[in-house]
Design a protein around this motif. Structure first.
Motif, PDB file in Angstrom:
ATOM      1  N   THR A   5       0.807  -1.228   0.000  1.00  0.00           N
ATOM      2  CA  THR A   5       0.000   0.000   0.000  1.00  0.00           C
ATOM      3  C   THR A   5       0.839   1.276   0.000  1.00  0.00           C
ATOM      4  OG1 THR A   5      -0.170   0.030   2.424  1.00  0.00           O
ATOM      5  CG2 THR A   5      -1.931  -1.098   1.215  1.00  0.00           C
ATOM      6  N   HIS A   6       2.169   1.155  -0.044  1.00  0.00           N
ATOM      7  CA  HIS A   6       2.992   2.369  -0.040  1.00  0.00           C
ATOM      8  C   HIS A   6       4.381   2.044  -0.573  1.00  0.00           C
ATOM      9  CE1 HIS A   6       3.274   6.545   1.719  1.00  0.00           C
ATOM     10  NE2 HIS A   6       4.533   6.311   1.368  1.00  0.00           N
ATOM     11  N   CYS A   7       4.647   2.449  -1.801  1.00  0.00           N
ATOM     12  CA  CYS A   7       5.944   2.138  -2.425  1.00  0.00           C
ATOM     13  C   CYS A   7       6.309   3.270  -3.372  1.00  0.00           C
ATOM     14  CB  CYS A   7       5.822   0.823  -3.192  1.00  0.00           C
ATOM     15  SG  CYS A   7       7.287   0.450  -4.179  1.00  0.00           S
ATOM     16  N   HIS A   8       7.474   3.879  -3.160  1.00  0.00           N
ATOM     17  CA  HIS A   8       7.933   4.973  -4.031  1.00  0.00           C
ATOM     18  C   HIS A   8       8.708   4.384  -5.207  1.00  0.00           C
ATOM     19  CE1 HIS A   8       6.565   8.127  -1.330  1.00  0.00           C
ATOM     20  NE2 HIS A   8       6.976   7.365  -0.331  1.00  0.00           N
ATOM     21  N   LEU A   9       7.964   3.694  -6.048  1.00  0.00           N
ATOM     22  CA  LEU A   9       8.580   2.968  -7.162  1.00  0.00           C
ATOM     23  C   LEU A   9       9.251   3.901  -8.175  1.00  0.00           C
ATOM     24  CD1 LEU A   9       8.992   0.120  -8.255  1.00  0.00           C
ATOM     25  CD2 LEU A   9       6.750   0.288  -9.354  1.00  0.00           C
ATOM     26  N   GLY A  95      -2.199  11.607  -1.821  1.00  0.00           N
ATOM     27  CA  GLY A  95      -1.048  11.292  -0.981  1.00  0.00           C
ATOM     28  C   GLY A  95       0.236  11.365  -1.771  1.00  0.00           C
ATOM     29  N   GLU A  96       1.246  11.512  -1.123  1.00  0.00           N
ATOM     30  CA  GLU A  96       1.434  11.357   0.311  1.00  0.00           C
ATOM     31  C   GLU A  96       1.390  12.736   0.962  1.00  0.00           C
ATOM     32  OE1 GLU A  96       5.002   9.154   1.126  1.00  0.00           O
ATOM     33  OE2 GLU A  96       4.933   9.581   3.257  1.00  0.00           O
ATOM     34  N   ILE A  97       0.541  12.886   1.966  1.00  0.00           N
ATOM     35  CA  ILE A  97       0.404  14.174   2.646  1.00  0.00           C
ATOM     36  C   ILE A  97       0.579  13.944   4.153  1.00  0.00           C
ATOM     37  CG2 ILE A  97      -1.220  14.938   0.867  1.00  0.00           C
ATOM     38  CD1 ILE A  97      -3.464  14.736   2.999  1.00  0.00           C
ATOM     39  N   ALA A 158      -2.803   5.521   7.591  1.00  0.00           N
ATOM     40  CA  ALA A 158      -1.703   6.172   8.320  1.00  0.00           C
ATOM     41  C   ALA A 158      -0.484   5.298   8.063  1.00  0.00           C
ATOM     42  CB  ALA A 158      -2.014   6.266   9.805  1.00  0.00           C
ATOM     43  N   HIS A 159       0.369   5.775   7.152  1.00  0.00           N
ATOM     44  CA  HIS A 159       1.461   4.927   6.650  1.00  0.00           C
ATOM     45  C   HIS A 159       2.618   4.877   7.656  1.00  0.00           C
ATOM     46  CE1 HIS A 159       5.386   5.433   4.667  1.00  0.00           C
ATOM     47  NE2 HIS A 159       5.234   6.724   4.725  1.00  0.00           N
ATOM     48  N   ALA A 160       3.328   3.735   7.667  1.00  0.00           N
ATOM     49  CA  ALA A 160       4.448   3.493   8.588  1.00  0.00           C
ATOM     50  C   ALA A 160       4.055   3.882  10.010  1.00  0.00           C
ATOM     51  CB  ALA A 160       5.704   4.236   8.135  1.00  0.00           C
ATOM     52  N   THR A 208       5.754  -1.439   2.012  1.00  0.00           N
ATOM     53  CA  THR A 208       7.220  -1.485   2.108  1.00  0.00           C
ATOM     54  C   THR A 208       7.823  -0.104   2.361  1.00  0.00           C
ATOM     55  OG1 THR A 208       7.435  -1.218  -0.286  1.00  0.00           O
ATOM     56  CG2 THR A 208       7.507  -3.482   0.598  1.00  0.00           C
ATOM     57  N   ASP A 209       7.191   0.956   1.817  1.00  0.00           N
ATOM     58  CA  ASP A 209       7.806   2.291   1.770  1.00  0.00           C
ATOM     59  C   ASP A 209       9.124   2.224   0.997  1.00  0.00           C
ATOM     60  OD1 ASP A 209       7.771   5.031   2.169  1.00  0.00           O
ATOM     61  OD2 ASP A 209       8.867   4.948   4.055  1.00  0.00           O
ATOM     62  N   ALA A 210       9.250   1.239   0.118  1.00  0.00           N
ATOM     63  CA  ALA A 210      10.473   1.113  -0.706  1.00  0.00           C
ATOM     64  C   ALA A 210      10.724   2.414  -1.472  1.00  0.00           C
ATOM     65  CB  ALA A 210      10.297  -0.049  -1.691  1.00  0.00           C
TER      66      ALA A 210
HETATM   67 ZN   LIG Z   1       6.264   7.570   1.612  1.00  0.00          ZN
END
Ligand SMILES: [Zn+2]
Length: 265
Positions: A5-9, A95-97, A158-160, A208-210
């Motif tokens: 649900t969250h990856c900066h590919l 997002g991401e905010i 609410a990420h990470a 992952t927040d990769a």
């Molecule tokens: Zn992020």
């Protein structure tokens, strides 16, 4: 199927390898990767990835760490791009905010005010367009929550997540899911592991927040979305569940948090 649900590919760390990385994740059962934007300059890049790979979708927003270099016109660009993206089934959230009070210069004075302004203006866009939000919450849980109580948005993630049990409950009460990822894989992360094992399963999504927040077995190398099944296995062990059941539940939760995922085509 698993969902990241969250990856900066689109991050520079992956330059030239983005599509191979998306395919590698698909090969590991990661059927969907949510790629959030961070500033108007990467809106086109995240949308392009979502067009190029079936397992990628995107969000548009201005990240708190990019607020110092943003200006009012960027909020107008965001509004225009959201209006355009509403017809695109691969666009799933704002997002991401959020707010980042970890960085000392951003915690006080004019930059803090500017962060709060961009955060609240973007919440208003989410409310107006009925879109969920992907939240960056760093040392800012209570103020993030204060704005969410004031500006009612249709939930999100609410990420990470790294807060107290009470803060977790407050986010859940406002209709949010909590994102858990690599941080949970470190035996010393007692608070996050406790949260991951105790909050209701329906409140949890995986991420992952990769390329950041590498899991213990990769650290300090860059993170990639194909790590999601192994991260999910850690969650399964923490909760005494089968990995297949964690995959099913967290994917259903991601669909609940990001309803547009259900009509991706
Ligand atoms: Zn992020």
């Amino acid at each position: 199927m698993w969902i990241d649900t969250h990856c900066h590919l689109d991050a520079g760390e992956f330059a030239g390898e983005e599509l191979a990385i998306a395919d590698g994740a698909a090969g590991q059962g990661v059927g969907m990767i949510v790629v959030p934007a961070v500033a108007t300059c990467n809106f086109a890049a995240v949308a392009r990835l979502a067009r190029q790979r079936r397992n990628c979708v995107y969000a548009l927003g201005i990240h708190p760490l990019y607020v110092p270099t943003a200006d009012e016109s960027d909020l107008q660009v965001l509004r225009r791009e959201i209006e355009r993206a509403l017809g695109d089934t691969r666009f799933v959230a704002i997002g991401e905010i959020g707010l980042d009070f970890f960085v000392p210069e951003l915690k006080e004075g004019a930059l803090r005010e500017k962060q709060e302004h961009f955060y609240s203006e973007q919440l208003k866009l989410a409310r107006e367009f009925d879109l969920p939000v992907l939240l960056h919450v760093r040392r800012s849980q209570d103020i993030i929550l204060k704005y969410l109580r004031r500006i009612a948005v249709p939930g999100g993630i609410a990420h990470a997540f790294n807060g107290s049990v009470q803060q977790a409950q407050a986010f859940i009460g406002l209709g949010f899911k909590l994102g858990f990822g690599g941080a949970m894989t470190f035996p010393r992360s007692l608070q996050i592991r406790r949260l991951a094992s105790e909050v209701p399963l329906q409140a949890i999504v995986l991420e992952t927040d990769a390329p950041d927040i590498s899991p213990a077995w990769l650290h300090p190398q860059r993170n990639t979305p194909d790590q999601i099944p192994r991260i999910g296995q850690v969650l399964a062990e923490l909760r005494g569940m089968r990995a297949e059941d964690v995959a099913l539940a967290t994917s259903a939760n991601a669909h609940a948090a990001l309803p547009r995922l259900m009509s991706v085509s």
